[in-house]
Design an enzyme around this catalytic site. Structure first.
Site, mmCIF file in Angstrom:
data_model
loop_
_atom_site.group_PDB
_atom_site.id
_atom_site.type_symbol
_atom_site.label_atom_id
_atom_site.label_comp_id
_atom_site.label_asym_id
_atom_site.label_seq_id
_atom_site.Cartn_x
_atom_site.Cartn_y
_atom_site.Cartn_z
ATOM 1 N N ASP A 40 -7.057 -50.517 -5.861
ATOM 2 C CA ASP A 40 -6.073 -50.629 -4.990
ATOM 3 C C ASP A 40 -6.337 -50.002 -3.731
ATOM 4 O OD1 ASP A 40 -5.448 -52.309 -7.096
ATOM 5 O OD2 ASP A 40 -3.627 -50.644 -8.015
ATOM 6 N N ARG B 203 -1.963 -54.421 -6.908
ATOM 7 C CA ARG B 203 -0.476 -53.880 -7.084
ATOM 8 C C ARG B 203 0.390 -54.011 -5.934
ATOM 9 N NH1 ARG B 203 0.144 -50.937 -12.098
ATOM 10 N NH2 ARG B 203 -1.845 -50.468 -12.125
HETATM 11 O O1 F6P Z 1 -4.658 -50.679 -10.443
HETATM 12 C C1 F6P Z 1 -5.571 -51.626 -10.830
HETATM 13 C C2 F6P Z 1 -5.222 -52.971 -10.855
HETATM 14 O O2 F6P Z 1 -6.371 -53.895 -11.411
HETATM 15 C C3 F6P Z 1 -4.170 -53.535 -10.193
HETATM 16 O O3 F6P Z 1 -4.758 -54.190 -9.222
HETATM 17 C C4 F6P Z 1 -3.452 -54.601 -11.332
HETATM 18 O O4 F6P Z 1 -1.986 -54.961 -10.590
HETATM 19 C C5 F6P Z 1 -3.623 -53.969 -12.396
HETATM 20 O O5 F6P Z 1 -4.515 -52.766 -12.220
HETATM 21 C C6 F6P Z 1 -3.926 -54.551 -13.631
HETATM 22 O O6 F6P Z 1 -3.741 -54.009 -14.946
HETATM 23 P P1 F6P Z 1 -4.142 -54.565 -16.161
HETATM 24 O O7 F6P Z 1 -5.567 -54.677 -16.406
HETATM 25 O O8 F6P Z 1 -3.784 -53.541 -17.077
HETATM 26 O O9 F6P Z 1 -3.436 -55.749 -16.368
#
Ligand code: F6P
Length: 364
Positions: free
Chosen positions: A144, A188
């Site tokens: 991010d 995010r």
């Molecule tokens: O922070 C990295 C990220 O890939 C964000 O861009 C995204 O919102 C989140 O993690 C998704 O997390 P998970 O893989 O736990 O759903």
């Protein structure tokens, strides 16, 4: 000296390069290196790991991993040890702080220092462990790119590259079918991935969390293109973007019912079809942008950060995060680094460039 490496939160391309570099740099100094499985789970729940929740790292298991995506140690985005969910028999969930217990587990394992590789959440845990007396160095990771105290985090360049390449591919099919394509990307609450991949690919509309948009404004941009003879439009939308009079789009996790960002791409496509009468399709890139082979830039930054984290320990540093301030890697206080998210400022040069190129950000 015995040091531990831990990777926490969402994986990012370049993690294995950090692990490899830190292991080689520490072994060269004659230090012992171990890796903790799945964030801190390997230490907190050793019984769940028949092969060991703490694994010895040396050339035999880190050799040749620098170009691999993911993390050889495993990771988790759930079960923060400082805010650990405990479910009672009646289903009620309370939260306990297990940081003191965790520091004790480090001591039981004879670990003198921790290199914690993670994003804002993992670095906040690292700071808490530091406050409890653990010797800690943080390494900033996240696709991010939303950590304020480093110029860039590793993982971001690969995410932008994959997103850009994917958007490039949608141009040809969008043009062939005179369609609108809405591409939803991760990030995010920061619009960096959407902004960079959108400007790099020449997307016509970019929607980011920092700029509340209106559907009418996006529809006008599409109609201007139609009037100019371009019968297709590429819209890149960050998962955290929201309309001016609405809120962020979230979906509920099926198992723990936690909410995560997602779904805005489909809503944008529906609204645009409604307003313009044109067919709109949605592509959610999701985890594709963070999986697979890291680009050279992320392997390089990961290697620099891994080596710098060990150098920091050797120099007697504690409670700091390694940070890129080209041409150097510096140390900044962990306490200062956590909780300070960097979002896209309105005078960001890439944003200004997008505006000057005629890209719509849905706000005019
Ligand atoms: O922070 C990295 C990220 O890939 C964000 O861009 C995204 O919102 C989140 O993690 C998704 O997390 P998970 O893989 O736990 O759903």
């Amino acid at each position: 000296m015995r040091i531990a490496l831990s990777t926490g939160g969402g994986d990012a391309p370049g993690l294995n390069a950090v692990i490899r570099a830190a292991t080689f740099a520490a072994r060269r100094r004659g230090w012992d290196v171990v890796g903790i499985r799945d964030g801190f789970n390997g230490l907190l729940f050793p019984d769940q790991y028949p092969e060991g929740g703490v694994v010895r790292l040396d050339a035999s298991n880190v050799r040749g991993i620098g170009h691999l995506g993911g993390t050889m140690l495993g990771s988790t985005s759930r079960g923060n040890p400082c805010h650990y969910p405990v479910r009672a028999a009646d289903g009620e969930v309370t939260y306990v702080d297990r940081s003191v217990e965790l520091v004790q587990r480090f001591r039981d394992e004879g670990i003198d220092a921790l290199i914690s590789i993670g994003g804002d959440g993992s670095l906040a845990i690292a700071q808490r462990l530091f406050e409890e007396g653990m010797r800690v160095i943080g390494v900033p990771k996240t696709i991010d790119n939303d950590l304020d105290r480093t110029l860039v985090t590793f993982g971001f360049d690969t995410a932008v590259e994959i997103a850009t390449e994917s958007i490039d591919r949608l141009f040809t099919t969008a043009a062939s079918h005179s369609r609108i394509f809405v591409v939803e990307v991760m990030g995010r609450n920061a619009g960096w991935i959407a902004l960079y991949s959108g400007v790099a690919s020449g997307a016509h509309v970019i929607l980011i969390p920092e700029i509340p948009f209106t559907y009418a404004s996006v529809a006008r941009a599409i109609e201007r293109r139609e009037a100019g003879g371009a019968h297709y439009t590429i819209v890149v939308v960050a998962e955290g973007a929201a309309p001016k009079d609405g809120s962020q789009s979230v979906v509920e996790h099926a198992v723990d019912h936690a909410e995560r960002l997602g779904g805005i791409g489909h809503t944008v496509a529906e609204e645009l079809t409604h307003l313009t009468g044109k067919e709109a399709r949605t592509v959610v890139l999701g985890h594709l942008v963070r999986g697979g082979t890291p680009m050279a830039a992320d392997r390089l930054l990961g290697s620099r950060f891994g080596a710098a984290a060990v150098r920091a320990l050797d120099e007697g540093q504690n409670g700091v995060m390694v940070a890129l301030n080209e041409p150097n890697v510096e140390y900044v206080s962990l306490a200062d680094a956590v909780g300070r998210l960097r979002t896209v400022p309105m005078d960001c040069d890439t944003l200004l460039a997008g505006r000057e190129l005629g890209t719509s950000f849905g706000d005019d």
